[in-house]
Design an enzyme around this catalytic site. Structure first.
Site, PDB file in Angstrom:
ATOM      1  N   ASP A 169       0.832  -1.386  -0.075  1.00 27.47           N
ATOM      2  CA  ASP A 169      -0.004   0.048   0.196  1.00 27.47           C
ATOM      3  C   ASP A 169       0.866   1.187   0.236  1.00 27.47           C
ATOM      4  OD1 ASP A 169      -1.836   2.090   0.449  1.00 27.47           O
ATOM      5  OD2 ASP A 169      -2.936   0.864   2.106  1.00 27.47           O
ATOM      6  N   ARG A 190      -0.054   4.432  -0.312  1.00 25.28           N
ATOM      7  CA  ARG A 190      -0.885   5.664  -0.288  1.00 25.28           C
ATOM      8  C   ARG A 190      -0.281   6.421   0.702  1.00 25.28           C
ATOM      9  NH1 ARG A 190      -6.824   3.183  -0.018  1.00 25.28           N
ATOM     10  NH2 ARG A 190      -5.432   1.473   0.882  1.00 25.28           N
TER      11      ARG A 190
HETATM   12  N1  LIG Z   1      -2.573  -2.240  -6.476  1.00 22.65           N
HETATM   13  C1  LIG Z   1      -3.680  -2.618  -6.264  1.00 22.65           C
HETATM   14  N2  LIG Z   1      -4.612  -1.656  -5.918  1.00 22.65           N
HETATM   15  C2  LIG Z   1      -6.009  -2.262  -5.643  1.00 22.65           C
HETATM   16  C3  LIG Z   1      -6.381  -3.642  -5.987  1.00 22.65           C
HETATM   17  N3  LIG Z   1      -7.619  -3.787  -5.899  1.00 22.65           N
HETATM   18  C4  LIG Z   1      -8.182  -2.413  -5.383  1.00 22.65           C
HETATM   19  N4  LIG Z   1      -7.085  -1.290  -5.465  1.00 22.65           N
HETATM   20  C5  LIG Z   1      -7.148   0.046  -5.087  1.00 22.65           C
HETATM   21  O1  LIG Z   1      -7.185  -0.180  -3.813  1.00 22.65           O
HETATM   22  C6  LIG Z   1      -7.942   1.425  -3.317  1.00 22.65           C
HETATM   23  C7  LIG Z   1      -8.990   1.005  -2.345  1.00 22.65           C
HETATM   24  O2  LIG Z   1      -8.318   0.328  -1.272  1.00 22.65           O
HETATM   25  P1  LIG Z   1      -9.038  -0.780  -0.452  1.00 22.65           P
HETATM   26  O3  LIG Z   1      -7.965  -1.392   0.333  1.00 22.65           O
HETATM   27  O4  LIG Z   1      -9.950  -1.450  -1.378  1.00 22.65           O
HETATM   28  O5  LIG Z   1      -9.905   0.192   0.486  1.00 22.65           O
HETATM   29  P2  LIG Z   1      -9.383   1.175   1.593  1.00 22.65           P
HETATM   30  O6  LIG Z   1      -9.656   2.481   0.891  1.00 22.65           O
HETATM   31  O7  LIG Z   1      -8.195   0.841   1.895  1.00 22.65           O
HETATM   32  O8  LIG Z   1     -10.488   0.908   2.722  1.00 22.65           O
HETATM   33  P3  LIG Z   1     -11.874   1.026   2.926  1.00 22.65           P
HETATM   34  O9  LIG Z   1     -11.891   2.637   3.662  1.00 22.65           O
HETATM   35  O10 LIG Z   1     -12.158   0.080   4.259  1.00 22.65           O
HETATM   36  O11 LIG Z   1     -12.402   0.780   2.008  1.00 22.65           O
HETATM   37  C8  LIG Z   1      -8.258   1.991  -4.559  1.00 22.65           C
HETATM   38  O12 LIG Z   1      -7.115   2.792  -4.679  1.00 22.65           O
HETATM   39  C9  LIG Z   1      -8.290   0.801  -5.701  1.00 22.65           C
HETATM   40  O13 LIG Z   1      -7.655   1.264  -6.876  1.00 22.65           O
HETATM   41  C10 LIG Z   1      -5.333  -4.351  -6.640  1.00 22.65           C
HETATM   42  O14 LIG Z   1      -5.635  -5.620  -6.752  1.00 22.65           O
HETATM   43  N5  LIG Z   1      -4.075  -3.964  -6.550  1.00 22.65           N
END
Ligand SMILES: Nc1nc2c(ncn2[C@@H]2O[C@H](COP(=O)(O)OP(=O)(O)OP(=O)(O)O)[C@@H](O)[C@H]2O)c(=O)[nH]1
Ligand SMILES: [Zn+2]
Length: 213
Positions: free
Chosen positions: A126, A128
């Protein structure tokens, strides 16, 4: 991070007419948006969602993840309360970008989980960064939130910027036969605070939905 507020406008949606606020990161030019409803002048905790961009889930109806479902549910809940804020952050693919996310999906099609796929591509699980939130929240006059998330990293990030997370509101929606493994990996490897039993059963209108593991 420094961020410039650019402009606000109305944004009618199926659930409410929000006010849309546009911001730009001064160093990179990256653009972010906040949708707000109601007034925050009373300083009471604001029902809020920090949503990371997911073009595939948010705009293209992908069932691989839960993003599009969470986005709709968050806007519906804010509309029901007539007050709240949704931050739409342009950090696609947990910060690796759209094309790298497609590369990661390709590896997942071959059996990797979402964390392994990122790591095989040379990224952290992650990537971010939430530092743009501090100036966005300050601009909107929000100091305390009830955050709709299952992700403990978001809670920590906000608290690190001196904001109050008065409550965490779970957001467990959109579990389906195509994202079961993805959601399990989020819980087991990324620390998301959720279990399969938290989700309402949902079967999409997809011809193969019932045949997925
Ligand atoms: N690298 C990668 N990014 C993903 C994947 N699936 C979803 N994403 C990205 O993950 C992000 C969303 O993150 P999530 O982990 O689903 O949820 P979160 O935002 O961390 O947590 P919540 O607040 O609970 O929804 C978005 O930017 C999506 O584009 C994947 O398989 N690989
Ligand atoms: Zn997604």
């Amino acid at each position: 991070m420094t961020l410039r507020f650019i402009a606000s406008s109305k944004l009618p949606t199926p659930w409410a007419t929000f006010t849309m606020h546009g911001f730009e990161e001064t160093s990179s030019g990256q653009e972010h948006v906040a949708l707000t409803l109601g007034s925050f002048a009373d300083q009471q905790p604001v029902l809020a969602r920090i949503h990371s961009e997911c073009l595939t889930g948010d705009a293209l109806f992908s069932l691989r993840c839960d993003c599009g479902f969470q986005l709709q549910e968050a806007l519906k809940r804010i509309a029901a309360e007539k007050r709240g804020a949704l931050f739409y952050l342009r950090q696609e693919g947990r910060g690796i970008g759209l094309l790298n996310k497609i590369r990661a999906y390709h590896l997942q099609d071959q059996g990797a989980d979402t964390v392994e796929a990122n790591e095989r591509l040379g990224f952290a699980a992650d990537q971010r960064d939430y530092s743009m939130l501090q100036p966005m929240l300050e601009h909107l006059g929000i100091q305390s939130v009830r955050l709709m998330t299952n992700n403990p990293r978001k809670l920590k990030a906000l608290e690190g910027y001196g904001l109050t997370v008065a409550d965490r509101v779970p957001l467990t929606t959109g579990r389906n036969p195509f994202n079961e493994d993805y959601l399990s990996t989020k819980a087991s490897k990324l620390g998301h605070l959720m279990q399969a039993t938290d989700f309402e059963p949902f079967t999409p209108h997809h011809p193969d939905a019932r045949r997925q593991p």
